[in-house]
Design a protein around this motif. Structure first.
Motif, PDB file in Angstrom:
ATOM      1  N   PHE A  46     -18.676 -73.220  15.140  1.00 27.98           N
ATOM      2  CA  PHE A  46     -17.456 -72.172  14.843  1.00 27.98           C
ATOM      3  C   PHE A  46     -15.558 -72.289  15.238  1.00 27.98           C
ATOM      4  CE2 PHE A  46     -13.698 -68.592  13.851  1.00 27.98           C
ATOM      5  CZ  PHE A  46     -14.253 -68.970  12.348  1.00 27.98           C
ATOM      6  N   THR A  47     -16.088 -72.387  17.196  1.00 26.66           N
ATOM      7  CA  THR A  47     -14.668 -72.806  17.380  1.00 26.66           C
ATOM      8  C   THR A  47     -14.005 -74.543  17.109  1.00 26.66           C
ATOM      9  OG1 THR A  47     -16.183 -72.512  19.517  1.00 26.66           O
ATOM     10  CG2 THR A  47     -14.901 -70.135  18.491  1.00 26.66           C
ATOM     11  N   ASN A  48     -15.702 -75.154  17.651  1.00 27.93           N
ATOM     12  CA  ASN A  48     -15.621 -76.228  17.221  1.00 27.93           C
ATOM     13  C   ASN A  48     -14.435 -76.456  16.344  1.00 27.93           C
ATOM     14  OD1 ASN A  48     -17.076 -76.941  19.593  1.00 27.93           O
ATOM     15  ND2 ASN A  48     -19.114 -77.286  18.661  1.00 27.93           N
ATOM     16  N   LEU A  49     -14.544 -75.582  15.046  1.00 23.52           N
ATOM     17  CA  LEU A  49     -13.719 -75.909  13.177  1.00 23.52           C
ATOM     18  C   LEU A  49     -12.506 -75.733  14.169  1.00 23.52           C
ATOM     19  CD1 LEU A  49     -16.629 -74.982  11.063  1.00 23.52           C
ATOM     20  CD2 LEU A  49     -15.579 -77.424  11.776  1.00 23.52           C
ATOM     21  N   LEU A  50     -11.985 -74.690  14.317  1.00 19.97           N
ATOM     22  CA  LEU A  50     -11.246 -74.065  15.180  1.00 19.97           C
ATOM     23  C   LEU A  50      -9.977 -74.946  14.979  1.00 19.97           C
ATOM     24  CD1 LEU A  50      -8.824 -71.541  14.951  1.00 19.97           C
ATOM     25  CD2 LEU A  50     -10.616 -70.575  16.705  1.00 19.97           C
ATOM     26  N   ILE A  51     -11.040 -75.266  16.227  1.00 15.81           N
ATOM     27  CA  ILE A  51      -9.689 -76.216  17.199  1.00 15.81           C
ATOM     28  C   ILE A  51      -9.564 -77.700  16.775  1.00 15.81           C
ATOM     29  CG2 ILE A  51     -11.645 -77.321  18.686  1.00 15.81           C
ATOM     30  CD1 ILE A  51      -8.084 -75.339  19.789  1.00 15.81           C
ATOM     31  N   LEU A  52     -10.239 -78.014  15.812  1.00 21.75           N
ATOM     32  CA  LEU A  52     -10.289 -79.191  15.340  1.00 21.75           C
ATOM     33  C   LEU A  52      -9.313 -79.137  14.559  1.00 21.75           C
ATOM     34  CD1 LEU A  52     -13.775 -80.952  14.364  1.00 21.75           C
ATOM     35  CD2 LEU A  52     -12.125 -81.358  15.661  1.00 21.75           C
ATOM     36  N   HIS A  53      -8.887 -78.126  14.039  1.00 25.26           N
ATOM     37  CA  HIS A  53      -7.854 -77.323  13.128  1.00 25.26           C
ATOM     38  C   HIS A  53      -6.265 -77.788  13.414  1.00 25.26           C
ATOM     39  CE1 HIS A  53      -9.736 -76.335   9.490  1.00 25.26           C
ATOM     40  NE2 HIS A  53     -10.184 -75.080  10.038  1.00 25.26           N
ATOM     41  N   SER A 100     -12.535 -70.480   9.649  1.00 20.46           N
ATOM     42  CA  SER A 100     -11.807 -70.785  10.586  1.00 20.46           C
ATOM     43  C   SER A 100     -10.470 -71.737  10.228  1.00 20.46           C
ATOM     44  CB  SER A 100     -12.576 -72.312  11.250  1.00 20.46           C
ATOM     45  OG  SER A 100     -12.396 -73.324  10.462  1.00 20.46           O
ATOM     46  N   ARG A 101      -9.746 -72.475   8.881  1.00 26.28           N
ATOM     47  CA  ARG A 101      -8.757 -72.510   8.558  1.00 26.28           C
ATOM     48  C   ARG A 101      -8.030 -71.327   8.361  1.00 26.28           C
ATOM     49  NH1 ARG A 101      -7.144 -77.253   5.463  1.00 26.28           N
ATOM     50  NH2 ARG A 101      -4.905 -76.643   5.511  1.00 26.28           N
ATOM     51  N   ALA A 102      -8.001 -70.444   8.160  1.00 27.52           N
ATOM     52  CA  ALA A 102      -7.740 -68.960   8.209  1.00 27.52           C
ATOM     53  C   ALA A 102      -7.297 -68.504   9.175  1.00 27.52           C
ATOM     54  CB  ALA A 102      -8.395 -67.855   7.475  1.00 27.52           C
ATOM     55  N   LEU A 103      -8.490 -68.809  10.117  1.00 23.74           N
ATOM     56  CA  LEU A 103      -8.228 -67.857  11.147  1.00 23.74           C
ATOM     57  C   LEU A 103      -6.753 -68.828  12.067  1.00 23.74           C
ATOM     58  CD1 LEU A 103      -8.918 -65.904  13.713  1.00 23.74           C
ATOM     59  CD2 LEU A 103     -10.483 -66.973  13.891  1.00 23.74           C
ATOM     60  N   LEU A 107      -3.272 -67.345  14.388  1.00 24.71           N
ATOM     61  CA  LEU A 107      -3.169 -67.262  15.183  1.00 24.71           C
ATOM     62  C   LEU A 107      -2.301 -68.230  16.157  1.00 24.71           C
ATOM     63  CD1 LEU A 107      -7.129 -66.976  16.244  1.00 24.71           C
ATOM     64  CD2 LEU A 107      -5.238 -65.114  16.085  1.00 24.71           C
ATOM     65  N   GLY A 108      -2.061 -69.795  15.054  1.00 21.50           N
ATOM     66  CA  GLY A 108      -1.423 -70.325  15.519  1.00 21.50           C
ATOM     67  C   GLY A 108      -2.517 -71.085  17.206  1.00 21.50           C
ATOM     68  N   PHE A 109      -1.196 -72.691  17.342  1.00 24.48           N
ATOM     69  CA  PHE A 109      -2.843 -73.185  18.712  1.00 24.48           C
ATOM     70  C   PHE A 109      -2.839 -72.665  19.261  1.00 24.48           C
ATOM     71  CE2 PHE A 109      -2.099 -76.005  22.532  1.00 24.48           C
ATOM     72  CZ  PHE A 109      -3.579 -76.938  22.088  1.00 24.48           C
ATOM     73  N   VAL A 110      -1.332 -71.799  19.973  1.00 22.72           N
ATOM     74  CA  VAL A 110      -1.678 -71.560  22.024  1.00 22.72           C
ATOM     75  C   VAL A 110      -3.218 -69.981  22.009  1.00 22.72           C
ATOM     76  CG1 VAL A 110      -1.277 -70.027  23.458  1.00 22.72           C
ATOM     77  CG2 VAL A 110       0.343 -71.478  22.580  1.00 22.72           C
ATOM     78  N   ARG A 111      -3.149 -69.333  20.680  1.00 19.22           N
ATOM     79  CA  ARG A 111      -3.904 -68.282  20.972  1.00 19.22           C
ATOM     80  C   ARG A 111      -5.034 -68.950  20.215  1.00 19.22           C
ATOM     81  NH1 ARG A 111      -1.781 -62.924  17.568  1.00 19.22           N
ATOM     82  NH2 ARG A 111      -0.929 -64.821  16.517  1.00 19.22           N
ATOM     83  N   SER A 112      -5.516 -69.307  19.849  1.00 17.21           N
ATOM     84  CA  SER A 112      -6.549 -70.192  19.278  1.00 17.21           C
ATOM     85  C   SER A 112      -6.889 -70.897  20.105  1.00 17.21           C
ATOM     86  CB  SER A 112      -6.439 -71.288  18.119  1.00 17.21           C
ATOM     87  OG  SER A 112      -6.108 -70.547  16.527  1.00 17.21           O
ATOM     88  N   TRP A 113      -6.715 -71.966  21.118  1.00 14.03           N
ATOM     89  CA  TRP A 113      -6.833 -72.767  22.643  1.00 14.03           C
ATOM     90  C   TRP A 113      -7.404 -70.948  23.235  1.00 14.03           C
ATOM     91  CZ3 TRP A 113      -9.171 -76.946  23.800  1.00 14.03           C
ATOM     92  CH2 TRP A 113      -9.145 -77.185  25.140  1.00 14.03           C
ATOM     93  N   GLN A 120     -16.260 -70.865  24.384  1.00 13.94           N
ATOM     94  CA  GLN A 120     -16.747 -72.073  24.812  1.00 13.94           C
ATOM     95  C   GLN A 120     -17.929 -71.575  25.329  1.00 13.94           C
ATOM     96  OE1 GLN A 120     -17.701 -74.849  22.743  1.00 13.94           O
ATOM     97  NE2 GLN A 120     -16.747 -74.613  21.247  1.00 13.94           N
ATOM     98  N   LEU A 121     -16.194 -71.161  27.246  1.00 19.28           N
ATOM     99  CA  LEU A 121     -17.026 -70.514  28.437  1.00 19.28           C
ATOM    100  C   LEU A 121     -18.833 -70.057  28.518  1.00 19.28           C
ATOM    101  CD1 LEU A 121     -13.570 -70.936  30.465  1.00 19.28           C
ATOM    102  CD2 LEU A 121     -16.212 -72.381  30.039  1.00 19.28           C
TER     103      LEU A 121
END
Length: 196
Positions: A46-53, A100-103, A107-113, A120-121
């Motif tokens: 899910f977080t892979n998909l999130l950051i790929l946006h 993930s697209r909606a999130l 959230l925007g880039f900074v909070r998503s990252w 991931q960690l």
């Protein structure tokens, strides 16, 4: 067929579901490791998909969303190995892409990252600990491409089997058990030869 050399000399095709499932189960025998993978593989994906946006990748204009491209690639692979479970897994992937697209938009880039990094960690640490502490082994580097592609589906398949007795076809689980037994026998023989 995209086969790779197995650790013990056998070849395992990427889309050979019996061989992939046998390998997966042999690598996740301890309940703690199996539970860690079952619970933590989803958040990793899910977080892979999130950051790929947020990543601009050179894709055809019809498919300019890298997260959607990844979700469709996984869905296609899973449909190729089993139509029924693959279709359900593909729908789950597309639902995860939409969520993930909606999130990402919220959230925007900074909070998503930050969310991606923390998730991931945490998840990868527990996956490595599961293999290192409880299995005393893990996949080799040459297994990683297959693991990244197939492991989420194999976890899903195992859950369907445990909860509903699902098999892609009659006799699937018996064939997998035979492959695991043959692999264990081969390992024992190799260990005995090394000891003498």
């Amino acid at each position: 067929m995209g086969a790779k050399e197995h650790q013990h000399g056998r070849r395992r095709g990427v889309l050979d579901l019996e061989a992939q499932f046998a390998f997966f189960r042999s690598q996740h025998r301890h309940p703690v490791n199996a539970a860690a993978h079952a619970l933590l593989t989803g958040p990793i994906l899910f977080t892979n998909l999130l950051i790929l946006h947020f990543l601009p990748l050179p894709l055809p204009s019809q498919l300019d969303d890298p997260a959607l491209a990844l979700a469709l690639a996984y869905a296609a692979a899973y449909l190729a190995v089993d139509r029924r479970a693959g279709a359900l897994a593909g729908l789950l992937f597309l639902a995860a892409w939409a969520a993930s697209r909606a999130l990402a938009e919220r959230l925007g880039f900074v909070r998503s990252w930050k969310l991606v990094l923390a998730t991931q960690l945490f998840c990868w640490t527990w996956q490595f600990l599961g293999h290192g502490l409880f299995e005393k082994k893990g996949p080799t580097v040459s297994d990683l491409p297959e693991v990244f592609l197939m492991e989420p589906f194999l976890i899903f398949l195992q859950i369907l089997n445990k909860l509903f007795g699902y098999e892609p076809y009659p006799g699937f689980c018996k064939n997998v058990d035979r492959k695991i037994e043959a692999d264990l026998k081969e390992r024992r023989e190799l260990e005995q030869r090394k000891a003498t």
